[in-house]
Design an enzyme around this catalytic site. Structure first.
Site, PDB file in Angstrom:
ATOM      1  N   LEU A  22       0.846  -1.210   0.000  1.00  0.00           N
ATOM      2  CA  LEU A  22       0.000   0.000   0.000  1.00  0.00           C
ATOM      3  C   LEU A  22       0.871   1.246   0.000  1.00  0.00           C
ATOM      4  O   LEU A  22       0.950   1.980   0.985  1.00  0.00           O
ATOM      5  CB  LEU A  22      -0.960  -0.017   1.193  1.00  0.00           C
ATOM      6  CG  LEU A  22      -2.273  -0.777   0.968  1.00  0.00           C
ATOM      7  CD1 LEU A  22      -3.236  -0.556   2.126  1.00  0.00           C
ATOM      8  CD2 LEU A  22      -2.953  -0.357  -0.326  1.00  0.00           C
ATOM      9  N   HIS A  23       1.554   1.454  -1.103  1.00  0.00           N
ATOM     10  CA  HIS A  23       2.346   2.669  -1.312  1.00  0.00           C
ATOM     11  C   HIS A  23       1.962   3.228  -2.663  1.00  0.00           C
ATOM     12  O   HIS A  23       1.249   2.585  -3.422  1.00  0.00           O
ATOM     13  CB  HIS A  23       3.844   2.352  -1.372  1.00  0.00           C
ATOM     14  CG  HIS A  23       4.370   1.762  -0.125  1.00  0.00           C
ATOM     15  ND1 HIS A  23       5.390   0.855  -0.099  1.00  0.00           N
ATOM     16  CD2 HIS A  23       4.002   1.949   1.156  1.00  0.00           C
ATOM     17  CE1 HIS A  23       5.629   0.500   1.144  1.00  0.00           C
ATOM     18  NE2 HIS A  23       4.807   1.150   1.925  1.00  0.00           N
ATOM     19  N   ALA A  24       2.520   4.399  -2.972  1.00  0.00           N
ATOM     20  CA  ALA A  24       2.402   4.972  -4.307  1.00  0.00           C
ATOM     21  C   ALA A  24       0.957   4.920  -4.813  1.00  0.00           C
ATOM     22  O   ALA A  24       0.041   5.259  -4.081  1.00  0.00           O
ATOM     23  CB  ALA A  24       3.354   4.272  -5.259  1.00  0.00           C
ATOM     24  N   PRO A  28      -1.290   2.455  -5.569  1.00  0.00           N
ATOM     25  CA  PRO A  28      -2.310   1.695  -4.838  1.00  0.00           C
ATOM     26  C   PRO A  28      -2.782   2.417  -3.574  1.00  0.00           C
ATOM     27  O   PRO A  28      -3.982   2.407  -3.262  1.00  0.00           O
ATOM     28  CB  PRO A  28      -1.583   0.393  -4.492  1.00  0.00           C
ATOM     29  CG  PRO A  28      -0.572   0.227  -5.555  1.00  0.00           C
ATOM     30  CD  PRO A  28      -0.128   1.615  -5.908  1.00  0.00           C
TER      31      PRO A  28
END
Lengths: 575, 86
Positions: B14-16, B18
């Site tokens: 759950l980075h960037a 997404p």
């Protein structure tokens, strides 16, 4: 002279304007009215968001989507619920002034992100510093004369420029900028290139050395700044600027022309790209195809193995943008000097002769399958040419062909309506393959000669080793004979042969390579128009003579001398 | 309040993108949305809070929705996570 890093090409001559932001100090103050502080905080957030919206819109018009996205991200952070409610609560709970509450909450995040071992978070931390300054300046009512107010032509000199500073630069007035910090990939460097403002970054001390009003020559290509140069130096550079402008103008007239010799032989001039972000520049420079799409960037930019979906999307976008123009996608060419964190590669004594490129792909089938599946799935979006790097034997080629057939069947079972269509070719960069080109030619659709590797394997000389650098000999008749063998073998089977190494974009190589029979050249986008302009002056008859003579020579020097004579003659006859 | 555990399976975690898409989705829900990782609970409508959890591939998280169409919202959010591809 001040030496830095050339971050954005071009030359400018103008007076220095130093740019320094006021020191912003935030002090803790409990002697306040809470509601009043919350009101101040909310108003400055609104103003900051308004500013950023304005900048984002301007960037969409004057720069590009990528640059505009930087500010979209800033706006997202300023609207963040936790940040906003955190500051509000801190003001209430601690009865403290808005500036202090905001800065301390922001700093917590900045510190947290800076300490994460990940480029993505460090970029977010830099974003937060940039937007934090903006909010605090609004809170304290500090009005800085905006950079967009500068009404005379200057070279801007600063310790550092944030993305939002750079975004304000008006390219009519700001002839260039020089900073103490930064590198070629820092945000402000990227923006300078997209705004086409010459820039030199990472000078370490330009801000201390230069005074307002100093006359400077900034050379963004070489990464140097000349301070208060003498009259004749200025004249010399003024001529350079003029020549660059004229040359650019002249080359531009070739943008929509076909790549053709004086006597009508057509070849394709294409661009080498690393991703979809390079396609616009390729088209703007008149590329007739993508002659080399280096897919390794997809793998190197990612912390993990890029999934089929990510790759599909990347290939689809390039294919779609190029329409029916050919796109030659080279499958993963990793190993040698390029490594991946997430792919365990054993230390090899001789990496350039080791498990690299196609060999590595065939030894790591899951990795290769993902790429081939993504490519075949994307093929219906354009004119896909798949190209295999470092093929050494016909069996390797056949193994890939078998794999491709298998994958095609598998994909059609998953979705029968999926249209799959592509051409398959190989790179010729290993002498063994060049020598057996007649055998390969029967089983491929095209060849592309990768000169850098072909030279180092032909001369058994590491191109990174300065002591043997003299053995990097593109014009040695031995190499030229190999090229000729490949071209003849391809043409005998009615296949085309291209070149995608550095040699393909070299002006002096062109007539010779035309004479050897190449059909396609792929190079960095900015070289295309120069090559097309030269091509229009070459006659095939002369090129063929040149090639024939070169093939019979003894060494590179002889070939070099002959080419030089030819080029001089060409220049004379065209004024 | 309704809650459900999911394991992050996409490569990016759950980075960037997404993360940013997840936040946009969570902000459309009328109820409160939170994520729990290893006992730490944060507001899942905040990008900064979500990022501070450092959720990467293989992490198990619990999504909680409180208020509004909680069950429907929970279904949408868990589906989003499960279908993440990049």
């Amino acid at each position: 002279m001040i030496q830095g890093i050339g971050a954005s090409n071009g030359i400018s001559i103008a007076r220095v304007r130093r740019y320094e932001k006021p020191e912003i100090t935030v002090v803790e103050d409990h002697n306040i009215d809470i509601e009043n502080q919350i009101d101040r905080f909310e108003k400055s957030m609104e103003r900051s968001i308004d500013d950023l919206e304005g900048i984002r819109k301007r960037m969409l018009e004057s720069a590009n989507q990528e640059t505009a996205d930087i500010f979209e991200a800033h706006i997202e952070i300023l609207k963040d619920q936790e940040l906003v409610s955190g500051v509000r609560n801190k003001i209430r709970d601690e009865a403290v002034n808005a500036d202090y509450a905001f800065q301390s909450i922001l700093d917590t995040y900045i510190t947290m992100f800076e300490n994460m071992d990940n480029d993505y978070f460090r970029e977010r931390a830099a974003d937060m510093k940039d937007l934090g300054q903006r909010v605090v300046m609004h809170l304290q009512g500090i009005e800085m004369e905006p950079l967009s107010n500068i009404q005379e032509e200057v070279v801007l000199v600063a310790k550092d420029l944030t993305p939002s500073d750079t975004a304000q630069l008006d390219r009519k007035m700001i002839k260039g900028f020089v900073t103490d910090v930064g590198g070629r990939t820092s945000h402000s460097a990227i923006m300078a290139r997209s705004l086409e403002i010459p820039a030199v970054v990472g000078t370490k001390n330009a801000f201390a050395l230069l005074q307002d009003g100093d006359m400077v020559i900034l050379d963004g290509t070489e990464g140097v700044v000349l301070v208060n140069p003498g009259e004749h130096v200025v004249e010399e550079y003024q001529e350079k600027i003029l020549a660059l402008g004229e040359e650019k103008h002249y080359f531009k007239t070739f943008r929509d022309k076909k790549s053709m010799t004086m006597d009508g032989r057509h070849v394709e001039l294409g661009a080498n790209i690393g991703g979809v972000e390079d396609v616009d520049s390729a088209l703007a420079n008149g590329a007739e195809c993508i002659g080399l799409f280096r897919t390794e960037f997809l793998y190197m930019e990612s912390k993990v193995h890029p999934s089929e979906e990510v790759q599909y999307e990347a290939y689809r976008r390039v294919l779609e943008k190029m329409g029916d123009k050919p796109v030659v996608v080279r499958t993963l060419d990793i190993g040698g000097d390029k490594e991946l964190d997430y792919l365990k590669m054993e230390h090899e004594l001789n990496p350039f002769l080791g498990n690299r490129a196609l060999r590595l792909c065939l030894n790591t089938p899951e990795l290769f399958r993902t790429q081939l599946r993504a490519l075949l799935k994307a093929s219906r979006w354009g004119n896909l040419h798949i190209m295999l790097p470092m093929v050494a034997t016909i069996d390797e080629l056949r193994e890939v062909k078998g794999l491709l057939e298998e994958i095609e069947k598998e994909l059609l079972e998953e979705d029968a309506s999926l249209g799959i269509g592509y051409k398959l070719g190989i790179m010729v960069e290993i002498p063994a393959t060049a020598i057996l080109a007649d055998v390969f030619a029967k089983e491929v659709d095209f060849f592309s000669i990768g000169t850098n590797d072909l030279i180092q394997y032909t001369f058994a000389a590491d191109r990174m080793n300065e002591k043997v650098a003299y053995l990097y000999q593109p014009y040695n008749p031995s190499l030229l004979r190999l090229i000729k063998m490949v071209a003849d073998a391809a043409h005998k089977e009615g296949k085309w042969v291209g070149m995608c190494g550095e040699m393909a974009g070299e002006v002096q190589a062109l007539p010779l390579l035309m004479g050897l029979g190449l059909d396609e050249f792929s190079m960095s986008a900015p070289s295309i128009l120069r090559i097309r302009a030269l091509l229009s002056k070459v006659r095939m008859e002369d090129a063929a003579q040149l090639a024939e003579a070169a093939l019979g020579m003894e060494n590179q020097e002889q070939v070099g001398t002959m080419i030089k004579q030819y080029m001089d003659k060409l220049e004379d006859s065209n004024g | 309040m309704v809650r459900e555990s999911v394991v992050i399976t996409n490569e990016t975690g759950l980075h960037a993108r997404p993360a940013s898409e997840f936040i946009k989705l969570a902000n459309k829900m009328s109820g409160a949305v939170s994520i729990v990782k290893e006992g730490v609970k944060v507001n899942a409508k905040s990008m900064l809070a979500l990022l501070s959890l450092g959720i990467c591939k293989g992490t198990e998280i619990e999504i909680c929705v409180d208020g509004g169409d909680e069950s429907e919202a929970l279904g949408i959010l868990t589906d989003y996570i499960r279908n993440l591809a990049e």
